[in-house]
Design an enzyme around this catalytic site. Structure first.
Site, PDB file in Angstrom:
ATOM      1  N   GLY A 127       0.814  -1.221   0.000  1.00 46.97           N
ATOM      2  CA  GLY A 127       0.000   0.000   0.000  1.00 46.97           C
ATOM      3  C   GLY A 127       0.841   1.262   0.000  1.00 46.97           C
ATOM      4  N   CYS A 146      -3.226  11.155  10.721  1.00 49.57           N
ATOM      5  CA  CYS A 146      -2.304  11.984   9.938  1.00 49.57           C
ATOM      6  C   CYS A 146      -2.458  13.476  10.230  1.00 49.57           C
ATOM      7  CB  CYS A 146      -2.494  11.711   8.453  1.00 49.57           C
ATOM      8  SG  CYS A 146      -4.214  11.720   7.891  1.00 49.57           S
ATOM      9  N   ARG A 198     -11.903  17.362   2.656  1.00 47.27           N
ATOM     10  CA  ARG A 198     -11.110  16.706   1.616  1.00 47.27           C
ATOM     11  C   ARG A 198     -10.990  17.665   0.425  1.00 47.27           C
ATOM     12  NH1 ARG A 198      -8.247  12.574   2.964  1.00 47.27           N
ATOM     13  NH2 ARG A 198      -9.991  11.229   3.547  1.00 47.27           N
ATOM     14  N   HIS A 211      -1.286  17.317   3.529  1.00 47.30           N
ATOM     15  CA  HIS A 211      -2.401  17.892   4.279  1.00 47.30           C
ATOM     16  C   HIS A 211      -2.038  19.308   4.733  1.00 47.30           C
ATOM     17  CE1 HIS A 211      -4.321  14.140   4.103  1.00 47.30           C
ATOM     18  NE2 HIS A 211      -4.319  13.765   5.370  1.00 47.30           N
TER      19      HIS A 211
END
Length: 342
Positions: free
Chosen positions: A12, A132, A237, A244
């Site tokens: 991933g 995160c 988002r 971010h």
């Protein structure tokens, strides 16, 4: 002498980034294994840019006995099955999922912020990696909290699609392409069109109207930094592939000028202050990709409260928000407890 390290979820986005960072930071490794679900068994992944190819093994059949550290990036459901198994075998699990973050017997660690909390890892032999968006925020907040004692935080996030995995990145790419050629841009991974749009919704909704992502930022900040800090978040988002961003408003018990805050942040571990009051004198997600730092810009005083600051915070969510923080935890664990490597 180095460690025997397992990377779970190695195929991933985060797992691959873990391998890259282990190689970049020259983490002391005697042996490395990569594991994932049965559908990835036999796949090849590269160990960073070393040219060394590793064959993915089936986590179901992998024996963790004799291995020192496992970096998990396999999601909560698989973690629930395999983390206790690895931990019981004596392999310390550093978990990137949300499963154990609020477990009182599992340390939730950002090494620049609360390194001493790792001392409780042996209770379950599991250490949690934070969300995160929380990770980068607390790196920026910690030096300010130490200097002036933060009482309240209001944060709005602008989170990249990589936070939703490969499917999120693919959807942004495909929708953007479809719009350019006049095709339909149907949402699949996200609830609405993400290309050329923003979506004020990450994770599931809770009864109070907040989302689970917003709840995570609140409770994780309290656990990592200070349970007395009041936090409210709005998580959005945005059509950015990686990185971010956060607009953070801070209220403090004591006065701290913008100039003093800049000076403190300039010296803070893990922080890179880029704050020139001119065109382009700040950091955007594009510039943070591939970097280890949490970037802080646009530090200014909030005139609406007695002791307030406002700042802009940007970080590579696949790195500091996930893989880098996990590797830093492994480094901290080695320094404080395992002490196996020279």
């Amino acid at each position: 002498m180095g460690y025997r390290v397992v990377v779970a979820g190695a195929t991933g986005n985060v797992g691959r980034e873990m391998l890259a960072i282990l190689a970049e930071r020259e983490f002391p490794i005697d042996e490395i294994a990569v594991v994932a679900s049965s559908r990835s068994t036999g796949d090849q992944v590269e160990f960073g840019d070393t040219g060394k190819m590793l064959t993915v093994k089936n986590i179901e059949h992998f024996d963790p006995a004799g291995w020192d550290i496992a970096l998990f990036a396999i999601g909560s459901e698989a973690t629930k099955i395999h983390a206790p198994r690895f931990a019981k075998a004596g392999c310390t699990v550093i978990d990137n999922s949300s499963l154990y973050r609020m477990d009182p017997d599992v340390p939730l660690i950002v090494p620049e912020v609360n390194p001493e909390a790792i001392d409780g890892y042996a209770r379950k032999n599991i250490i949690a990696n934070p969300n995160c968006s929380t990770a980068q925020m607390v790196v920026a907040l910690k030096p300010i909290h130490d200097a002036a004692k933060i009482t309240r935080v209001v944060v709005s996030t602008y989170q990249s699609v990589s936070g939703a995995g490969k499917a999120g990145m693919d959807e942004l790419f495909e929708q953007s392409r479809n719009i350019f050629v006049g095709d339909v841009a149907e949402p699949k991974k996200f609830t609405k069109q993400i290309a050329f749009n923003v979506i004020p919704h990450i994770d599931s909704f809770l009864d109070d109207g907040f989302t689970k992502e917003e709840w995570k930022m609140v409770v994780e900040t309290k656990k990592i930094l200070d349970p007395k800090i009041k936090v409210v978040a709005t998580c959005v988002r945005v059509p950015v592939f990686v990185g971010h961003s956060e607009a953070i408003t801070i209220e403090m018990e004591n006065e701290l000028s913008a100039e003093d805050a800049q000076r403190i942040l300039r010296e803070a571990p893990g922080v890179m202050l880029i704050d020139k009051r001119e065109d382009g004198g700040y950091t955007t997600p594009v510039e943070c990709v591939g970097d280890f730092a949490t970037f802080v810009s646009r530090v200014r005083e909030d005139p609406t409260v007695e002791n307030g600051l406002v700042l802009w915070c940007v970080s590579d969510n696949l790195r500091k928000g996930a893989a880098l923080n996990a590797v830093q935890i492994a480094e901290l664990l080695g320094r404080r407890h395992l002490k196996k490597a020279a």
